[in-house]
Enzyme design. Structure first.
Site, PDB file in Angstrom:
ATOM      1  N   ASN A   3     -14.023 -34.598  50.556  1.00  0.00           N
ATOM      2  CA  ASN A   3     -15.150 -33.732  49.841  1.00  0.00           C
ATOM      3  C   ASN A   3     -15.780 -34.379  48.645  1.00  0.00           C
ATOM      4  O   ASN A   3     -15.151 -34.859  47.719  1.00  0.00           O
ATOM      5  CB  ASN A   3     -14.339 -32.315  49.450  1.00  0.00           C
ATOM      6  CG  ASN A   3     -15.189 -31.550  48.541  1.00  0.00           C
ATOM      7  OD1 ASN A   3     -16.315 -31.769  48.169  1.00  0.00           O
ATOM      8  ND2 ASN A   3     -14.917 -30.379  48.361  1.00  0.00           N
ATOM      9  N   HIS A  56     -21.761 -27.962  53.335  1.00  0.00           N
ATOM     10  CA  HIS A  56     -21.013 -28.664  52.334  1.00  0.00           C
ATOM     11  C   HIS A  56     -19.680 -28.895  52.990  1.00  0.00           C
ATOM     12  O   HIS A  56     -19.012 -28.182  53.522  1.00  0.00           O
ATOM     13  CB  HIS A  56     -20.854 -28.017  51.062  1.00  0.00           C
ATOM     14  CG  HIS A  56     -19.697 -28.579  50.394  1.00  0.00           C
ATOM     15  ND1 HIS A  56     -19.651 -29.871  49.758  1.00  0.00           N
ATOM     16  CD2 HIS A  56     -18.611 -27.967  49.365  1.00  0.00           C
ATOM     17  CE1 HIS A  56     -18.402 -29.932  48.900  1.00  0.00           C
ATOM     18  NE2 HIS A  56     -17.957 -29.077  48.846  1.00  0.00           N
ATOM     19  N   CYS A 115     -20.747 -28.539  43.910  1.00  0.00           N
ATOM     20  CA  CYS A 115     -21.065 -28.846  45.345  1.00  0.00           C
ATOM     21  C   CYS A 115     -22.260 -28.251  45.889  1.00  0.00           C
ATOM     22  O   CYS A 115     -22.642 -28.749  47.201  1.00  0.00           O
ATOM     23  CB  CYS A 115     -19.861 -28.248  46.238  1.00  0.00           C
ATOM     24  SG  CYS A 115     -18.179 -28.539  45.513  1.00  0.00           S
TER      25      CYS A 115
HETATM   26  N1  ACO Z   1       0.642 -32.604  50.344  1.00  0.00           N
HETATM   27  C1  ACO Z   1       1.669 -31.822  50.653  1.00  0.00           C
HETATM   28  N2  ACO Z   1       2.103 -30.826  50.292  1.00  0.00           N
HETATM   29  C2  ACO Z   1       1.231 -30.060  49.290  1.00  0.00           C
HETATM   30  C3  ACO Z   1      -0.133 -30.828  48.863  1.00  0.00           C
HETATM   31  C4  ACO Z   1      -0.213 -32.148  49.518  1.00  0.00           C
HETATM   32  N3  ACO Z   1      -1.094 -32.769  49.242  1.00  0.00           N
HETATM   33  N4  ACO Z   1      -0.761 -29.805  48.306  1.00  0.00           N
HETATM   34  C5  ACO Z   1       0.012 -28.795  48.098  1.00  0.00           C
HETATM   35  N5  ACO Z   1       1.198 -28.676  48.723  1.00  0.00           N
HETATM   36  C6  ACO Z   1       2.114 -27.667  49.220  1.00  0.00           C
HETATM   37  C7  ACO Z   1       2.236 -26.773  47.985  1.00  0.00           C
HETATM   38  O1  ACO Z   1       3.038 -27.587  46.955  1.00  0.00           O
HETATM   39  C8  ACO Z   1       2.865 -25.649  48.472  1.00  0.00           C
HETATM   40  O2  ACO Z   1       4.251 -25.864  48.791  1.00  0.00           O
HETATM   41  P1  ACO Z   1       5.068 -24.659  48.521  1.00  0.00           P
HETATM   42  O3  ACO Z   1       4.735 -23.614  49.624  1.00  0.00           O
HETATM   43  O4  ACO Z   1       6.408 -25.400  48.669  1.00  0.00           O
HETATM   44  O5  ACO Z   1       5.154 -24.163  47.190  1.00  0.00           O
HETATM   45  C9  ACO Z   1       2.262 -25.651  50.079  1.00  0.00           C
HETATM   46  O6  ACO Z   1       1.664 -27.062  50.289  1.00  0.00           O
HETATM   47  C10 ACO Z   1       1.182 -24.771  50.374  1.00  0.00           C
HETATM   48  O7  ACO Z   1       0.226 -24.683  49.242  1.00  0.00           O
HETATM   49  P2  ACO Z   1      -0.977 -24.136  49.113  1.00  0.00           P
HETATM   50  O8  ACO Z   1      -1.712 -24.327  47.888  1.00  0.00           O
HETATM   51  O9  ACO Z   1      -0.844 -22.603  49.393  1.00  0.00           O
HETATM   52  O10 ACO Z   1      -1.901 -24.646  50.407  1.00  0.00           O
HETATM   53  P3  ACO Z   1      -2.939 -23.909  51.262  1.00  0.00           P
HETATM   54  O11 ACO Z   1      -2.473 -23.658  52.690  1.00  0.00           O
HETATM   55  O12 ACO Z   1      -3.648 -22.809  50.466  1.00  0.00           O
HETATM   56  O13 ACO Z   1      -3.891 -25.136  51.474  1.00  0.00           O
HETATM   57  C11 ACO Z   1      -5.861 -25.917  50.496  1.00  0.00           C
HETATM   58  C12 ACO Z   1      -4.719 -25.626  50.190  1.00  0.00           C
HETATM   59  C13 ACO Z   1      -6.382 -26.930  51.698  1.00  0.00           C
HETATM   60  C14 ACO Z   1      -6.619 -26.479  49.310  1.00  0.00           C
HETATM   61  C15 ACO Z   1      -6.558 -24.293  50.889  1.00  0.00           C
HETATM   62  O14 ACO Z   1      -6.417 -23.520  50.073  1.00  0.00           O
HETATM   63  C16 ACO Z   1      -8.099 -24.400  51.170  1.00  0.00           C
HETATM   64  O15 ACO Z   1      -8.582 -24.843  52.298  1.00  0.00           O
HETATM   65  N6  ACO Z   1      -8.788 -23.784  50.072  1.00  0.00           N
HETATM   66  C17 ACO Z   1     -10.360 -23.900  50.069  1.00  0.00           C
HETATM   67  C18 ACO Z   1     -10.832 -24.523  49.148  1.00  0.00           C
HETATM   68  C19 ACO Z   1     -11.220 -25.879  49.392  1.00  0.00           C
HETATM   69  O16 ACO Z   1     -11.216 -26.544  50.410  1.00  0.00           O
HETATM   70  N7  ACO Z   1     -11.530 -26.596  48.195  1.00  0.00           N
HETATM   71  C20 ACO Z   1     -12.139 -27.748  48.268  1.00  0.00           C
HETATM   72  C21 ACO Z   1     -13.010 -28.073  46.966  1.00  0.00           C
HETATM   73  S1  ACO Z   1     -14.028 -26.656  46.384  1.00  0.00           S
HETATM   74  C22 ACO Z   1     -15.220 -26.909  47.049  1.00  0.00           C
HETATM   75  O17 ACO Z   1     -15.869 -27.911  47.531  1.00  0.00           O
HETATM   76  C23 ACO Z   1     -15.958 -25.766  47.276  1.00  0.00           C
END
Ligand code: ACO
Length: 320
Positions: A277, A247, A111
């Site tokens: 993204n 980004h 990225c």
């Molecule tokens: N739809 C519905 N539910 C989902 C989905 C989905 N697409 N994906 C995961 N879940 C569920 C999980 O199974 C989990 O359920 P559970 O609690 O019953 O086990 C729940 O949602 C929470 O999952 P988490 O992975 O803990 O979700 P989180 O709140 O951490 O959000 C996210 C995930 C958005 C990816 C977050 O971690 C984040 O913002 N990370 C930053 C990284 C990022 O944005 N990366 C992008 C690419 S990297 C880059 O470009 C640098």
């Protein structure tokens, strides 16, 4: 002497996929995706390839820069989704636009790829070795997704962004780039495995794997540090910046960076609602959208900041 962006262009695939469309093929919802990421829809390539999108973005950037393809000295592409291991996407672009005299290569900084590519172009131009360059970030991330892993596949999209740069009196002030290979596992994608006759065969394909919360923590600490470092080096206060072009990974990351820098979120343009993204593509695509809307004025001070796989990060301070 420095380097200036003199033309921008971008291309997004035609196929629009909304969160509701995704909820018909996997267990997810518009509410979950929007509330955690800010993404409402993304473009997923069907007929397009990484090179075909890059060629369209390059043609638009050349037109905007009033340059002919055969005047271009250098083509550098930030991508992790080349159509071929070889030739590079840059060579495919060269063939597609007939930039016959250009030297062409791709770089992999995920990225952060566009900012890394821009620094390489800037460094070459400053040596006097080349006079101009076409710099791109382009990805077909949908081909690297595990479409059974809803926690990653809903986040990403496809597209290409391009800039023409040339030597100039005003433009880039400087960069802050960095890498932390020890944390690489937080965001990874394995390449094709060895299949020579002396190893056990495996048909597994590599998909993007992400430890979302690790990436989040990395981004919200490293990005503001990197921005402050480059601003400090050039004695520019955050309040003097017209736009922070980050980004586009996640709206919450961008909001957190704005808060840490004590700068209004209005200075952080976003396109992740309709793009998702696009890794290396996200900054140059957003920049072109801003340019098309007439948002960029001569003399504006602008920050680009990319962060992602590697792990890598890269910030650029420039004057438009
Ligand atoms: N739809 C519905 N539910 C989902 C989905 C989905 N697409 N994906 C995961 N879940 C569920 C999980 O199974 C989990 O359920 P559970 O609690 O019953 O086990 C729940 O949602 C929470 O999952 P988490 O992975 O803990 O979700 P989180 O709140 O951490 O959000 C996210 C995930 C958005 C990816 C977050 O971690 C984040 O913002 N990370 C930053 C990284 C990022 O944005 N990366 C992008 C690419 S990297 C880059 O470009 C640098």
């Amino acid at each position: 002497m420095t380097t200036r962006i003199i033309g921008t262009g971008s291309y997004l695939p035609e196929n629009i996929v909304s969160n509701n469309d995704l909820s018909k093929v996997m267990d997810t919802s518009d509410e979950w995706i929007v509330s955690r990421t800010g993404i409402r829809e993304r473009r997923l390539a069907t007929t397009e390839t990484t090179a075909s999108m890059a060629i369209k973005a390059s043609e638009k950037a050349l037109l905007a820069a009033n340059k002919k393809a055969d005047e271009i000295d250098l083509i550098i592409v930030g991508t992790i989704t080349n159509d071929y291991v070889t030739p590079s996407t840059a060579c495919e672009i060269q063939a597609g636009i007939s930039a016959d005299k250009a030297v062409c290569f791709d770089i992999n900084a995920a990225c952060s790829g566009f900012v890394f590519a821009l620094q390489i172009a800037h460094a070459y131009l400053q040596t006097g070795m080349y006079q101009n360059a076409l710099v791109l970030g382009v990805e077909t991330l949908s081909k690297l997704m595990d479409w059974n892993d809803r926690s990653t596949c809903v986040l990403f999209g496809d597209g290409a962004g391009a800039c023409v740069v040339e030597k100039s009196d005003v433009g880039i002030y400087g960069f802050d780039l960095g890498s932390d290979g020890k944390k690489g596992v937080a965001l990874s994608c394995e390449n094709r495995r060895n299949n020579n006759p002396y190893v056990e065969h495996s048909k597994d394909l590599g998909y993007v794997r992400m430890e979302g919360q690790e990436v989040y923590k990395f981004a919200v600490t490293t990005v503001p540090e990197s921005i402050l470092k480059v601003l400090g080096k050039h004695s520019v206060d955050p309040s003097e910046i017209t736009y922070f072009v980050l980004h586009q990974a996640n709206v919450r990351i961008i909001q957190s960076v704005a808060k840490r820098l004590q700068v209004s979120e209005d200075k952080f343009p976003m396109n992740l609602d309709h793009c998702g993204n696009i890794s290396a593509g996200s900054i140059p695509i957003l920049l072109d959208e801003m340019n098309q809307k007439g948002m960029l004025k001569k003399g504006d001070k602008i920050i680009f900041s990319g962060f992602g796989g590697g792990l890598t990060w890269g910030t650029c301070l420039l004057e438009w």
